[in-house]
Motif scaffolding. Sequence first.
Motif, mmCIF file in Angstrom:
data_model
loop_
_atom_site.group_PDB
_atom_site.id
_atom_site.type_symbol
_atom_site.label_atom_id
_atom_site.label_comp_id
_atom_site.label_asym_id
_atom_site.label_seq_id
_atom_site.Cartn_x
_atom_site.Cartn_y
_atom_site.Cartn_z
ATOM 1 N N ALA A 88 26.091 40.870 -39.219
ATOM 2 C CA ALA A 88 25.938 39.494 -38.685
ATOM 3 C C ALA A 88 24.566 39.125 -38.566
ATOM 4 O O ALA A 88 24.269 37.895 -38.973
ATOM 5 C CB ALA A 88 26.768 39.474 -37.402
ATOM 6 N N ALA A 89 23.607 39.780 -38.375
ATOM 7 C CA ALA A 89 22.357 39.638 -38.182
ATOM 8 C C ALA A 89 21.851 39.124 -39.696
ATOM 9 O O ALA A 89 21.002 38.216 -39.758
ATOM 10 C CB ALA A 89 21.300 40.829 -37.573
ATOM 11 N N LEU A 90 21.907 39.750 -40.685
ATOM 12 C CA LEU A 90 21.333 39.524 -41.919
ATOM 13 C C LEU A 90 21.975 38.211 -42.594
ATOM 14 O O LEU A 90 21.127 37.496 -42.846
ATOM 15 C CB LEU A 90 21.798 40.904 -43.006
ATOM 16 N N HIS A 91 23.223 38.140 -42.312
ATOM 17 C CA HIS A 91 24.071 36.952 -42.777
ATOM 18 C C HIS A 91 23.065 35.568 -42.078
ATOM 19 O O HIS A 91 22.980 34.330 -42.459
ATOM 20 C CB HIS A 91 25.502 36.896 -42.480
ATOM 21 N N ALA A 92 23.048 35.741 -40.711
ATOM 22 C CA ALA A 92 22.775 34.639 -39.926
ATOM 23 C C ALA A 92 21.200 34.457 -40.088
ATOM 24 O O ALA A 92 20.799 33.175 -40.105
ATOM 25 C CB ALA A 92 22.881 34.742 -38.421
ATOM 26 N N ASN A 93 20.494 35.191 -40.387
ATOM 27 C CA ASN A 93 19.002 35.153 -40.356
ATOM 28 C C ASN A 93 18.309 35.129 -41.806
ATOM 29 O O ASN A 93 17.424 34.571 -42.217
ATOM 30 C CB ASN A 93 18.366 36.401 -39.620
ATOM 31 N N MET A 94 18.952 35.410 -42.969
ATOM 32 C CA MET A 94 18.379 35.386 -44.233
ATOM 33 C C MET A 94 18.197 34.413 -45.138
ATOM 34 O O MET A 94 17.469 34.022 -45.766
ATOM 35 C CB MET A 94 18.970 36.718 -45.141
ATOM 36 N N GLN A 95 19.348 33.338 -44.600
ATOM 37 C CA GLN A 95 19.302 31.945 -45.217
ATOM 38 C C GLN A 95 19.405 32.302 -46.979
ATOM 39 O O GLN A 95 19.013 31.534 -47.724
ATOM 40 C CB GLN A 95 18.126 31.048 -45.365
ATOM 41 N N LEU A 96 20.473 33.254 -47.084
ATOM 42 C CA LEU A 96 20.700 33.570 -48.789
ATOM 43 C C LEU A 96 21.893 32.930 -49.111
ATOM 44 O O LEU A 96 22.713 32.421 -48.441
ATOM 45 C CB LEU A 96 20.872 35.097 -48.801
ATOM 46 N N VAL A 97 21.710 32.186 -50.331
ATOM 47 C CA VAL A 97 22.826 31.648 -51.122
ATOM 48 C C VAL A 97 23.764 32.956 -51.742
ATOM 49 O O VAL A 97 23.069 33.946 -52.097
ATOM 50 C CB VAL A 97 22.610 30.564 -51.968
ATOM 51 N N PRO A 98 24.751 32.803 -51.993
ATOM 52 C CA PRO A 98 25.606 33.838 -52.786
ATOM 53 C C PRO A 98 24.962 34.317 -54.111
ATOM 54 O O PRO A 98 24.851 35.389 -54.420
ATOM 55 C CB PRO A 98 27.062 33.242 -53.038
ATOM 56 N N ALA A 99 24.406 33.496 -54.760
ATOM 57 C CA ALA A 99 23.736 33.622 -56.123
ATOM 58 C C ALA A 99 22.617 34.496 -55.973
ATOM 59 O O ALA A 99 22.417 35.606 -56.712
ATOM 60 C CB ALA A 99 23.308 32.350 -57.076
#
Length: 275
Positions: A88-99
Amino acid sequence: MGLLYPRLLAAQAQALHEEYRRLTISELVKVAATTHDSAVYIATGGDRVREEQLQELRRVVLDLACEGGFPSESDRNLRAVFDLNVAAALHANMQLVPAEAASGDVWAFMALVLLPDVAYWRYPMPPGDRVLGTDLTRHVFGRMWWRAQLVHSSDDSDPYAALKILGEAAFDQIYARRKALGNSPYLVKSILRVWNGLDLKGLDEREVLRDFLKRLLRLAPFVLFESVHADALEAELRAAARDAVVALMRTAGLQADELEAKLEGVFSGSLDTAR
């Protein structure tokens, strides 16, 4: 638009892994960094992640690791909690797009430059795929970001609540079939809602899930899951789950009346509780 992250290319990542696998956690703490001379960025548009953002990301993950026992040895339950929290923390904080998140080199940087101490604490003496990014279903951080991506629901009070529905091994069964099933958050969330509504006490859940997914794989060439309305899709998934449960019960030699009674118990739960 998402952020662009540094990428650690394969040759340098392999060299660091060979060195770091022999170091202690306290030694790995000292080599953690936000930059590396060999790191590169993809040559496309987008903002590069700032050094202070990487520092904050490291702090967040390190705090979660400390809650799980870092730098000392941990136990299975604490590691499982850490995995869910870090997803949850990585997904919420990294601002990554799937590509960007699909690049193993991004995750190699995360494990070998930004967070080597946490990576090798979570998997002591790990095989290469846990840190190199050669297989994102196995990577210490990459696999957890993707789990969060596939279950994230911005409409829920807890957007990552579905992370708790399946354990790692069970979720990996879905993600391992990502070409047909695991690349669609819409489908994965529907699978989890249906699964969460089943009462599988007394049954081999792993076998039920394996058979259930096989049935979905057979449907995949004929059904565009993304285009099916949510209610219709969940009805289709429940039918496939029912067939999987029936098949398992029949191998156990249940008679027709016993089978029907058991089925009623399995499917008596309301899907509303999983929404």
